[in-house]
Design a protein around this motif. Structure first.
Motif, mmCIF file in Angstrom:
data_model
loop_
_atom_site.group_PDB
_atom_site.id
_atom_site.type_symbol
_atom_site.label_atom_id
_atom_site.label_comp_id
_atom_site.label_asym_id
_atom_site.label_seq_id
_atom_site.Cartn_x
_atom_site.Cartn_y
_atom_site.Cartn_z
ATOM 1 N N TYR A 16 0.880 -1.163 0.053
ATOM 2 C CA TYR A 16 -0.180 0.166 0.032
ATOM 3 C C TYR A 16 0.753 1.249 -0.109
ATOM 4 N N LYS A 17 2.223 1.131 0.784
ATOM 5 C CA LYS A 17 3.100 2.346 0.497
ATOM 6 C C LYS A 17 3.187 2.431 -1.033
ATOM 7 N N LYS A 18 3.341 1.661 -2.007
ATOM 8 C CA LYS A 18 3.452 1.950 -3.374
ATOM 9 C C LYS A 18 2.349 2.447 -4.033
ATOM 10 N N ILE A 19 1.168 2.214 -3.471
ATOM 11 C CA ILE A 19 0.030 2.593 -4.122
ATOM 12 C C ILE A 19 -0.183 4.062 -3.834
ATOM 13 N N ILE A 20 -0.022 4.174 -2.341
ATOM 14 C CA ILE A 20 -0.238 5.680 -2.057
ATOM 15 C C ILE A 20 0.684 6.641 -2.460
ATOM 16 N N LYS A 21 2.066 6.404 -2.592
ATOM 17 C CA LYS A 21 3.132 6.993 -3.223
ATOM 18 C C LYS A 21 2.517 7.524 -4.585
ATOM 19 N N ASN A 22 2.028 6.447 -5.310
ATOM 20 C CA ASN A 22 1.684 6.966 -6.620
ATOM 21 C C ASN A 22 0.323 7.675 -6.767
ATOM 22 N N ASN A 23 -0.574 7.462 -5.687
ATOM 23 C CA ASN A 23 -1.816 8.408 -5.424
ATOM 24 C C ASN A 23 -1.302 9.620 -5.088
ATOM 25 N N PHE A 24 -0.316 9.966 -4.319
ATOM 26 C CA PHE A 24 0.156 11.417 -4.248
ATOM 27 C C PHE A 24 0.594 12.032 -5.316
ATOM 28 N N ARG A 25 1.276 11.236 -6.057
ATOM 29 C CA ARG A 25 1.697 11.965 -7.525
ATOM 30 C C ARG A 25 0.536 12.171 -8.552
ATOM 31 N N GLU A 26 -0.275 11.319 -8.543
ATOM 32 C CA GLU A 26 -1.601 11.415 -9.417
ATOM 33 C C GLU A 26 -2.229 12.991 -8.776
ATOM 34 N N SER A 27 -2.229 13.084 -7.243
ATOM 35 C CA SER A 27 -2.989 14.182 -6.889
ATOM 36 C C SER A 27 -2.452 15.623 -7.099
ATOM 37 N N GLY A 28 -0.941 15.390 -7.663
ATOM 38 C CA GLY A 28 -0.149 16.574 -7.770
ATOM 39 C C GLY A 28 0.284 16.846 -6.491
ATOM 40 N N ILE A 29 0.833 16.009 -5.420
ATOM 41 C CA ILE A 29 1.286 16.203 -4.617
ATOM 42 C C ILE A 29 2.807 15.827 -4.567
ATOM 43 N N LYS A 30 3.564 16.766 -4.338
ATOM 44 C CA LYS A 30 4.993 16.583 -4.448
ATOM 45 C C LYS A 30 5.468 16.028 -3.124
ATOM 46 N N THR A 31 6.802 15.483 -2.960
ATOM 47 C CA THR A 31 7.409 14.697 -1.962
ATOM 48 C C THR A 31 7.472 15.835 -0.972
ATOM 49 N N LYS A 32 8.047 16.860 -1.131
ATOM 50 C CA LYS A 32 8.129 18.001 -0.329
ATOM 51 C C LYS A 32 6.921 18.576 0.567
ATOM 52 N N GLU A 33 5.797 18.433 -0.112
ATOM 53 C CA GLU A 33 4.775 18.982 0.258
ATOM 54 C C GLU A 33 3.861 17.985 1.272
ATOM 55 N N ILE A 34 4.400 16.610 1.430
ATOM 56 C CA ILE A 34 3.703 15.559 2.280
ATOM 57 C C ILE A 34 3.697 16.276 3.697
ATOM 58 N N ASN A 35 4.815 16.652 4.180
ATOM 59 C CA ASN A 35 4.537 17.047 5.712
ATOM 60 C C ASN A 35 3.718 18.074 6.009
ATOM 61 N N LYS A 36 3.174 18.512 4.985
ATOM 62 C CA LYS A 36 2.104 19.676 5.187
ATOM 63 C C LYS A 36 0.621 19.270 5.049
ATOM 64 N N LEU A 37 0.552 17.822 5.041
ATOM 65 C CA LEU A 37 -0.736 17.212 4.709
ATOM 66 C C LEU A 37 -1.447 17.072 5.960
ATOM 67 N N ASN A 38 -2.741 17.275 6.152
ATOM 68 C CA ASN A 38 -3.625 16.721 7.355
ATOM 69 C C ASN A 38 -4.819 16.102 6.618
ATOM 70 N N THR A 39 -4.686 14.696 6.981
ATOM 71 C CA THR A 39 -5.664 13.662 5.998
ATOM 72 C C THR A 39 -6.631 13.256 6.762
ATOM 73 N N PHE A 40 -7.543 12.778 6.084
ATOM 74 C CA PHE A 40 -8.695 12.169 6.479
ATOM 75 C C PHE A 40 -8.934 10.815 5.593
ATOM 76 N N ASN A 41 -9.310 9.915 6.411
ATOM 77 C CA ASN A 41 -9.363 8.363 5.627
ATOM 78 C C ASN A 41 -10.311 7.606 6.267
ATOM 79 N N CYS A 42 -11.118 6.686 5.399
ATOM 80 C CA CYS A 42 -11.940 5.610 5.992
ATOM 81 C C CYS A 42 -11.196 4.475 5.380
ATOM 82 N N GLY A 43 -11.738 3.285 6.009
ATOM 83 C CA GLY A 43 -11.400 1.959 5.510
ATOM 84 C C GLY A 43 -10.881 1.000 6.478
ATOM 85 N N THR A 44 -9.773 0.620 6.542
ATOM 86 C CA THR A 44 -9.055 -0.553 7.369
ATOM 87 C C THR A 44 -8.068 0.194 8.095
ATOM 88 N N GLY A 45 -7.560 1.363 7.868
ATOM 89 C CA GLY A 45 -6.797 1.969 8.931
ATOM 90 C C GLY A 45 -5.217 1.915 8.411
#
Length: 219
Positions: A16-45
């Motif tokens: 899932y780390k591979k998947i989410i890393k790609n999903n960040f890229r698809e969302s236009g989120i750069k690596t240097k911007e990840i530390n500014k993310l406040n996330t919300f998620n439902c599912g398995t945790g």
């Protein structure tokens, strides 16, 4: 189902780390911007754990089921994590209340299980900050497997789920139901996939045009 995700098995985490890393890229989120993310998620945790490990600032996990919340809380306690908050709430309910605002909502394989999508989208709209991003990934529809599962789900109902595991073991043996099935070729475990497809409520998005029109309808 999803035992390997609830217990944060290493192979599942890596996948899932591979998947989410790609999903960040698809969302236009750069690596240097990840530390500014406040996330919300439902599912398995597990996806919340992965995003937190990648350096997100704060993370909210919410689900209607107690199982993923218990699993995530155990992981938080074990690893002494300070930036994950968990809530047992129904995203499709008018009573849904989370005060914190986020700038990234991540729902992978969740959208088609919402039994009241209109209320859910209003709740998500209240959660997201201005200029925040929402990532949806809906399962592929229209293939033969999904067609067969849809036919089966119309024949059986949720009461049959009580006998499902017993009969699954009867026909497929008493081996560990999810043992390595997911990770041999990165496909879902046979048992959890079948259970999810047969018994989880699914909104019917039959084709791409209908799916796009759904989002246009709700702006």
């Amino acid at each position: 189902i999803y035992h390997d995700k609830y217990t944060t098995k290493l192979n599942s985490y890596i996948y899932y780390k591979k998947i989410i890393k790609n999903n960040f890229r698809e969302s236009g989120i750069k690596t240097k911007e990840i530390n500014k993310l406040n996330t919300f998620n439902c599912g398995t945790g597990l996806e919340t754990i992965v995003m937190q490990s990648m350096g997100t600032e704060n993370n909210i996990f919410c689900d209607i089921s107690q199982y993923p919340i218990d699993g995530l809380n155990n992981f938080i306690k074990k690893k002494n994590i300070k930036n994950i908050a968990t809530y047992k709430q129904d995203l499709c309910s008018k009573k849904f209340r989370i005060k914190e605002k986020v700038n990234f909502i991540y729902l992978n394989g969740v959208l088609h299980h919402l039994y009241n999508d209109k209320i859910a989208f209003k709740n998500l709209d209240n959660l997201i900050k201005e200029n925040g991003k929402i990532f949806f990934r809906n399962y592929k529809s229209g293939n033969l497997r999904n067609f067969v599962c849809e036919i089966i789900s119309k024949i059986i109902n949720f009461k049959d789920s009580k006998n499902f595991k017993k009969n699954f073991v009867r026909y497929f043996g008493k081996t560990e139901l999810n043992k390595n099935l997911r990770f041999t070729n990165f496909r879902p475990g046979f048992y959890e996939s079948a259970y999810d497809m047969f018994f989880a409520p699914i909104i019917k998005y039959y084709n791409v045009k209908q799916f796009i029109n759904f989002f246009k309808h709700y702006n």
